[in-house]
Motif scaffolding. Structure first.
Motif, PDB file in Angstrom:
ATOM      1  N   VAL A 864       0.697  -1.095  -0.148  1.00 50.27           N
ATOM      2  CA  VAL A 864      -0.098  -0.214  -0.020  1.00 50.27           C
ATOM      3  C   VAL A 864       0.703   1.102   0.045  1.00 50.27           C
ATOM      4  CG1 VAL A 864      -1.921   1.346   1.271  1.00 50.27           C
ATOM      5  CG2 VAL A 864      -1.810  -1.187   1.421  1.00 50.27           C
ATOM      6  N   LEU A 865       2.114   1.144   0.753  1.00 45.79           N
ATOM      7  CA  LEU A 865       2.839   2.128   0.725  1.00 45.79           C
ATOM      8  C   LEU A 865       3.469   2.511  -0.530  1.00 45.79           C
ATOM      9  CD1 LEU A 865       4.670   4.507   1.951  1.00 45.79           C
ATOM     10  CD2 LEU A 865       6.329   2.593   2.774  1.00 45.79           C
ATOM     11  N   LEU A 866       4.035   1.490  -1.248  1.00 49.53           N
ATOM     12  CA  LEU A 866       4.567   1.557  -2.385  1.00 49.53           C
ATOM     13  C   LEU A 866       3.638   2.159  -3.557  1.00 49.53           C
ATOM     14  CD1 LEU A 866       6.959   0.955  -4.563  1.00 49.53           C
ATOM     15  CD2 LEU A 866       5.870  -1.199  -4.923  1.00 49.53           C
ATOM     16  N   ILE A 867       2.432   1.849  -3.513  1.00 46.28           N
ATOM     17  CA  ILE A 867       1.444   2.151  -4.522  1.00 46.28           C
ATOM     18  C   ILE A 867       1.159   3.663  -4.233  1.00 46.28           C
ATOM     19  CG2 ILE A 867      -1.171   2.087  -5.033  1.00 46.28           C
ATOM     20  CD1 ILE A 867      -0.842  -1.011  -4.543  1.00 46.28           C
ATOM     21  N   ALA A 868       1.156   4.179  -2.880  1.00 45.28           N
ATOM     22  CA  ALA A 868       1.117   5.805  -2.768  1.00 45.28           C
ATOM     23  C   ALA A 868       2.180   6.429  -3.324  1.00 45.28           C
ATOM     24  CB  ALA A 868       1.014   5.799  -1.146  1.00 45.28           C
ATOM     25  N   VAL A 869       3.358   5.928  -2.931  1.00 47.48           N
ATOM     26  CA  VAL A 869       4.575   6.540  -3.513  1.00 47.48           C
ATOM     27  C   VAL A 869       4.472   6.606  -4.902  1.00 47.48           C
ATOM     28  CG1 VAL A 869       7.229   6.259  -3.933  1.00 47.48           C
ATOM     29  CG2 VAL A 869       6.044   5.914  -1.459  1.00 47.48           C
ATOM     30  N   LEU A 870       4.180   5.389  -5.663  1.00 46.83           N
ATOM     31  CA  LEU A 870       4.083   5.462  -7.247  1.00 46.83           C
ATOM     32  C   LEU A 870       3.046   6.490  -7.821  1.00 46.83           C
ATOM     33  CD1 LEU A 870       4.368   1.529  -7.987  1.00 46.83           C
ATOM     34  CD2 LEU A 870       6.077   3.412  -8.321  1.00 46.83           C
ATOM     35  N   GLU A 871       1.958   6.563  -7.162  1.00 47.57           N
ATOM     36  CA  GLU A 871       0.858   7.572  -7.317  1.00 47.57           C
ATOM     37  C   GLU A 871       1.471   9.086  -7.280  1.00 47.57           C
ATOM     38  OE1 GLU A 871      -3.367   5.332  -6.056  1.00 47.57           O
ATOM     39  OE2 GLU A 871      -2.267   6.819  -4.597  1.00 47.57           O
ATOM     40  N   ALA A 872       2.325   9.166  -6.100  1.00 43.74           N
ATOM     41  CA  ALA A 872       2.766  10.624  -5.952  1.00 43.74           C
ATOM     42  C   ALA A 872       3.753  11.085  -6.992  1.00 43.74           C
ATOM     43  CB  ALA A 872       3.447  10.561  -4.554  1.00 43.74           C
ATOM     44  N   ILE A 873       4.561   9.886  -7.326  1.00 43.12           N
ATOM     45  CA  ILE A 873       5.477  10.071  -8.589  1.00 43.12           C
ATOM     46  C   ILE A 873       5.034  10.153  -9.973  1.00 43.12           C
ATOM     47  CG2 ILE A 873       7.285   9.002  -9.843  1.00 43.12           C
ATOM     48  CD1 ILE A 873       8.229   7.594  -6.986  1.00 43.12           C
ATOM     49  N   GLY A 874       3.774   9.531 -10.081  1.00 42.98           N
ATOM     50  CA  GLY A 874       3.052   9.422 -11.321  1.00 42.98           C
ATOM     51  C   GLY A 874       2.474  10.702 -11.578  1.00 42.98           C
ATOM     52  N   GLY A 875       2.372  11.964 -10.416  1.00 46.77           N
ATOM     53  CA  GLY A 875       1.720  13.164 -10.813  1.00 46.77           C
ATOM     54  C   GLY A 875       0.801  13.795  -9.765  1.00 46.77           C
ATOM     55  N   GLN A 876       0.794  13.026  -8.794  1.00 48.32           N
ATOM     56  CA  GLN A 876      -0.452  13.438  -7.621  1.00 48.32           C
ATOM     57  C   GLN A 876       0.275  14.416  -6.810  1.00 48.32           C
ATOM     58  OE1 GLN A 876      -2.615  10.607  -5.698  1.00 48.32           O
ATOM     59  NE2 GLN A 876      -3.713   9.704  -7.622  1.00 48.32           N
ATOM     60  N   ALA A 877       1.589  14.395  -6.559  1.00 46.96           N
ATOM     61  CA  ALA A 877       2.360  14.973  -5.681  1.00 46.96           C
ATOM     62  C   ALA A 877       3.377  16.253  -6.483  1.00 46.96           C
ATOM     63  CB  ALA A 877       3.152  14.193  -4.817  1.00 46.96           C
ATOM     64  N   SER A 878       3.681  17.186  -5.703  1.00 51.05           N
ATOM     65  CA  SER A 878       4.572  18.184  -6.420  1.00 51.05           C
ATOM     66  C   SER A 878       5.852  17.718  -6.781  1.00 51.05           C
ATOM     67  CB  SER A 878       4.635  19.523  -5.566  1.00 51.05           C
ATOM     68  OG  SER A 878       5.703  20.213  -5.860  1.00 51.05           O
ATOM     69  N   ARG A 879       6.394  17.947  -8.096  1.00 49.41           N
ATOM     70  CA  ARG A 879       7.718  17.743  -8.394  1.00 49.41           C
ATOM     71  C   ARG A 879       8.793  17.958  -7.511  1.00 49.41           C
ATOM     72  NH1 ARG A 879       7.861  20.522 -13.862  1.00 49.41           N
ATOM     73  NH2 ARG A 879      10.018  20.474 -13.660  1.00 49.41           N
ATOM     74  N   SER A 880       8.674  19.265  -6.640  1.00 51.93           N
ATOM     75  CA  SER A 880       9.582  19.602  -5.693  1.00 51.93           C
ATOM     76  C   SER A 880       9.815  18.378  -4.636  1.00 51.93           C
ATOM     77  CB  SER A 880       9.168  20.796  -5.061  1.00 51.93           C
ATOM     78  OG  SER A 880       8.014  20.799  -4.286  1.00 51.93           O
ATOM     79  N   LEU A 881       8.711  17.435  -4.459  1.00 49.08           N
ATOM     80  CA  LEU A 881       8.717  16.515  -3.433  1.00 49.08           C
ATOM     81  C   LEU A 881       9.541  15.221  -3.718  1.00 49.08           C
ATOM     82  CD1 LEU A 881       5.399  17.161  -1.607  1.00 49.08           C
ATOM     83  CD2 LEU A 881       7.559  17.626  -0.535  1.00 49.08           C
ATOM     84  N   MET A 882      10.045  14.927  -4.959  1.00 48.21           N
ATOM     85  CA  MET A 882      10.301  13.971  -5.379  1.00 48.21           C
ATOM     86  C   MET A 882      11.507  13.219  -5.008  1.00 48.21           C
ATOM     87  SD  MET A 882       8.261  12.722  -7.839  1.00 48.21           S
ATOM     88  CE  MET A 882       6.658  13.797  -6.854  1.00 48.21           C
TER      89      MET A 882
END
Length: 963
Positions: A864-882
């Motif tokens: 579940v953690l990995l999916i959340a991380v991949l979702e963020a990298i996929g565009g759900q989170a700001s690029r500054s947090l990568m």
């Protein structure tokens, strides 16, 4: 022409659903944008028009909007749409359409040569963009062709109109190149092509500028065109003739500004220093402007003096090293330096009577750096020449730093006063820098001048002159170690002799004393010379900032020498605090000063002073605690709590080894009994709880209470130990009633300092479990309204794992719920909260092996953690947090490799996850790259950055340039 329009209109047709982007609708939207009073309608129209500009239909309506019967606003939109289509969607245009598009643009530019100038400029920009996209292969001699076509005699437009249109086109071409979105390899090719094409431009510009019959408007355009081309780093020797013509044009007031711009741009290009012979030829041309400069200064012509100064500074600042290298020409360069000195010392007060002197300050840094960078022998020669120049500079700068008369200053606006303050700071920085060149002789020079001024009986001195000399001292003493200067004792002796009749002078006296506080610590016998002045100034609200900050510096640096003066300092401070002379921030500084002062006293003395100092506030707080909460008593409570916080921030009786060295250690009192701060805190603890009980709903009051303990903990460290149990209990009650971020931050501080000590572990563990349980309940109710609490909670969990992982061993801690809440926090829109959650996981994952409950929950919920991380990298989170998400991936790979290798393949399996833009091959490549890299964290961060750009469709675009 219609057939060509249809062909271009067909470009990209079908790429997007055809919205109703007709000529009529575009005109209606433009009318709405310009004339509709409703702001919402304007915004809607602007949004629609932006879509229209990039639509395939733009090829149809753009040309129609340029028809002669349309108003300029509509024609301008048509020309802009053409530019956008050509510059951003060049790849959509079939190669067989290039020539027809070029011909149409030439036709329209010729037509608008005698029409609207703003439309003409946009059309020229569009043609420039087309030329840049076609150069060098599809249009090898673009610039020469432009010149030839516009010089054709069969044009219906008159000669001057054609000439101005050509000059406009040639001007925007380099500008469009600078801002174009050409790929890097194309940029290099086009730059080289433009450099060759320069040969078709400069002879034409020279001819037009030197031709007596050329009207002023043409010459102005020529200068602007030249100014634009030199920014392409054209060899300076190729610009010689045009630069000389521009110097001649400086005599014409209409051409002055354009000439200055052209000369400055030509001189300032980075490549220019290679052409030393040309630079040497420019020095006499610049020196030849001195008479014009003097006349301008005499006549109060600020624009002319400003322009000439810009030219002199551009030559000196950009090329001082190259010109200093020409030793045989040292006299001509010295003459240029003296001309810049004249500009630095230009008469009048900045910024009211002049705005020129500030332009010169950087030049003096550059010249000094260049002189000091030479080898010893050459440096010695130049030091001999330029030391007198720099002494003169100090005199000039101190003269420029002088305040105007009180009457004149009274008429200045607040903006002018602020600009003057910033200008003085710049002068101060310059003086500090110049000290490197002149050394201790500079201080002696200032001291001699001040001594002569204060002891002379012949003529009364102005306070401005005294203030400026002191300001010079202060500028140097603030940053340079003057402890070994032999003039400081004399200066300390002179300060009491200064007749202070003015706030600005008094301020500078205070700041000068503050700057010398370290010197006073080494020469305590001199403290009594200046301390009475500072204590007297405390009573003047106009000297609030300078007097309080100076007292704080003295108390911090000289605390071990202040016990004889302590009673007096405390009494005066108490008096000004009770009279409420100072604003809140200065009151807080004053309390910090008293904290430093009391730290050096014997414990019983500290307690006695603390009693007299804070008793009035405790009484006031007791009274306020009885009152019904309202806004005015809230301010008073926060103020009192703030005073206590700031006092306890600096009151530290444990003398750390680095405080003082050598024989002076014997001065330090030996602490006896409990720490005074702890004694006071225990005395007021019940009262603070009483205040809290009424104000628990108020974040500001809770924050102020927590600040008292947080600052005390940070200062006292282990000495705070007696307070730990009762503070843990109070924090637990506070947080259970109303959760607030400040309580979590204080809990984190306690975990950091005391959790590893067996004696304090039980109360801290109980508090940790309690706040965790309360926060988990908050998550069940919906945490979105409390990003600050979630942020602080994640930081607390990370700190617990770092300092005392045993806190996670307790059976009462629901590690699974904590894990799930942290995954949820990764999806918050607030960047600090996401960052804190990532920090928690990077501390948690390495504990998989050593803490059984952590290992179990990662095994069960890690996917579940990995999916959340991949979702963020996929565009759900700001690029500054990568980088933060990359840290989690790295930790998973390093500590849970076998699990990650299974999860990542499964997670990336579904089509469109984490982004519809990814191909299965790209996902496969990413997972393999991540799994291979278990050592180099930086490489993982680079992989994640690349992958997130692919996910967002930004890979290989301009948006990645700064990423």
């Amino acid at each position: 022409m219609e057939r060509r329009e249809e062909q271009l209109g067909a470009v990209g047709a079908g790429a997007a659903p055809a919205l109703d982007f007709t000529v009529e609708n575009v005109e209606k939207a433009l009318h709405q944008l310009y004339y509709d009073p409703n702001i919402e309608n304007k915004n809607l129209a602007q949004k629609w028009l932006m879509q229209a500009q990039v639509s395939p239909q733009a090829w149809h309506f753009s040309w129609q909007l340029l028809q002669p019967d349309k108003v300029p606003e509509i024609q301008y939109f048509g020309a802009s749409a053409l530019h956008i289509k050509i510059s951003r969607y060049w790849s959509d245009i079939p190669t067989d359409q290039y020539e027809s598009l070029k011909a149409q643009l030439f036709t329209q530019i010729t037509r608008f040569a005698s029409g609207s100038k703003i439309v003409l400029t946009r059309l020229c920009v569009a043609l420039a963009s087309l030329a840049l996209s076609m150069m060098p292969d599809a249009w090898p001699c673009a610039v020469a062709d432009m010149v030839r076509l516009f010089q054709a005699e069969d044009s219906p437009v008159d000669g001057q109109g054609r000439c101005l249109a050509l000059l406009e086109l040639l001007t925007v071409l380099p500008e469009e190149f600078q801002t174009s979105r050409l790929p890097q390899y194309r940029k290099g090719l086009v730059r080289a092509s433009l450099a060759v094409e320069c040969g078709a431009v400069f002879p034409l510009l020279e001819q037009l500028l030197q031709q007596p019959s050329s009207p002023s408007c043409v010459r102005q355009k020529v200068l602007k065109c030249f100014s634009s081309w030199v920014q392409l780093e054209v060899p300076l020797q190729d610009c010689e003739a045009l630069i000389q013509a521009a110097f001649t044009a400086l005599q014409d007031s209409e051409l002055f500004d354009s000439s200055v711009e052209a000369i400055v741009n030509a001189i300032s290009q980075p490549d220019a220093q290679r052409y030393v012979n040309t630079l040497l030829k420019l020095i006499p041309l610049v020196l030849g402007l001195q008479e014009q400069l003097r006349q301008a200064v005499q006549n109060g012509d600020m624009e002319t003096s400003h322009g000439i100064c810009r030219i002199a500074v551009a030559l000196g600042e950009n090329h001082s090293r190259a010109l200093l290298d020409q030793v045989e020409h040292w006299q001509s360069f010295l003459a240029l330096v003296n001309m810049i000195m004249f500009c630095t010392g230009i008469p009048g007060h900045y910024p009211v009577n002049e705005t020129t002197s500030s332009l010169t300050l950087t030049f003096w840094y550059t010249l000094q750096d260049d002189i000091l960078s030479f080898e010893a022998e050459k440096q010695a020669v130049y030091q001999q020449v330029y030391r007198p120049v720099y002494f003169q500079l100090v005199d000039v700068l101190l003269h420029k730093a002088q305040f105007p008369s009180d009457e004149e200053y009274g008429f200045w606006s607040s903006d002018e006063k602020e600009q003057f303050r910033i200008y003085r700071v710049d002068i101060s920085d310059t003086l500090m820098y110049v000290y490197e060149m002149l050394g201790s002789e500079l201080l002696s020079n200032l001291y001699d001048k001040l001594g002569r001024l204060l002891t002379s009986s012949e003529e009364p001195y102005s306070w401005q002159h005294t203030e400026a000399l002191l300001y010079g001292f202060q500028s140097i003493a603030e940053t340079i170690d003057v402890n070994y200067s032999d003039v400081v004792p004399g200066l300390i002796g002179l300060i009491p002799r200064i007749s202070i009749s003015n706030v600005q002078l008094a301020d500078t006296v205070m700041f000068t004393i503050g700057a010398l506080s370290e010197w006073l610590a080494d020469h305590p016998v001199m403290i009594n010379n200046v301390l009475p002045l500072v204590l007297h100034a405390l009573g003047n609200p106009e000297l609030s900032v300078s007097s309080v900050s100076t007292l704080k510096k003295i108390c911090r640096e000289c605390k071990y020498d202040l016990p004889p003066y302590a009673a007096n300092i405390v009494a005066v401070s108490q008096d000004v605090l009770m009279k409420q002379i100072h604003k809140t921030s200065q009151c807080m500084w004053l309390m910090q000063a008293l904290g430093f002062l009391l730290s050096a006293l014997q414990v019983e003395e500290i307690l006695k002073n603390l009693h007299s100092l804070i008793s009035p506030y405790i009484q006031q707080l007791e009274k306020l605690a009885e009152e019904i909460p309202n806004p005015s008593n809230k301010l008073a409570i926060v103020h009192i709590l703030g005073l206590l916080s700031n006092l306890f921030t600096t009151l530290d009786v444990s003398h750390h080894e680095d405080d003082h060295e050598g024989p002076e250690l014997r001065k330090l009192p030996v602490p006896q009994g409990p720490n005074p701060v702890v004694v006071v805190l225990q005395q007021v603890f019940q009262l603070i709880q009483k205040v809290l009980s009424k104000w628990l709903n108020d974040a500001q009051v809770v924050e102020a209470v927590c600040a008292i303990f947080e600052k005390s903990v940070k200062t006292l460290l282990d000495d705070f130990a007696p307070m730990v149990p009762q503070l843990c209990e109070m924090l637990g009650r506070m947080y259970s009633t109303i959760p607030q971020a400040s309580a979590l931050d204080l809990t984190r501080q306690l975990v950091h300092i005391f959790a590893h000590e067996p004696a304090h572990f039980p109360p801290i563990e109980a508090l940790f479990l309690l706040v965790t349980s309360v926060t988990l309940t908050l998550f069940q109710q919906g945490p979105r309204d409390h990003p600050d609490i979630v942020d602080s909670f994640m930081q607390l969990l990370a700190q617990a794992l770092k300092r005392k992982p045993d806190l996670f061993l307790c059976e009462r801690l629901d590690v699974k719920a904590v894990f799930q809440c942290a995954v949820l926090a990764l999806k918050f829109p607030e960047a600090p909260t996401v960052k804190a959650s990532c920090g928690f996981f990077t501390e948690l994952l390495p504990r998989c092996g050593e803490v059984e409950s952590v290992g179990k929950v990662v095994q069960e919920d890690g996917r579940v953690l990995l999916i959340a991380v991949l979702e963020a990298i996929g565009g759900q989170a700001s690029r500054s947090l990568m980088d933060c998400f990359a840290d989690i991936l790295f930790a998973l790979n390093k500590h849970c490799f076998s699990l990650l290798s299974m999860w990542i393949k499964e997670a990336l399996q579904p089509p469109g996850f984490p982004s519809a833009r990814l191909s299965p091959e790209q996902k496969d490549t990413f997972s393999q790259q991540i799994l291979r890299e278990r050592v180099n964290k930086r490489r993982v961060k680079e992989m994640v950055k690349e992958f997130t750009l692919l996910c967002r469709g930004l890979h290989g675009t301009d948006y990645t340039a700064d990423y």
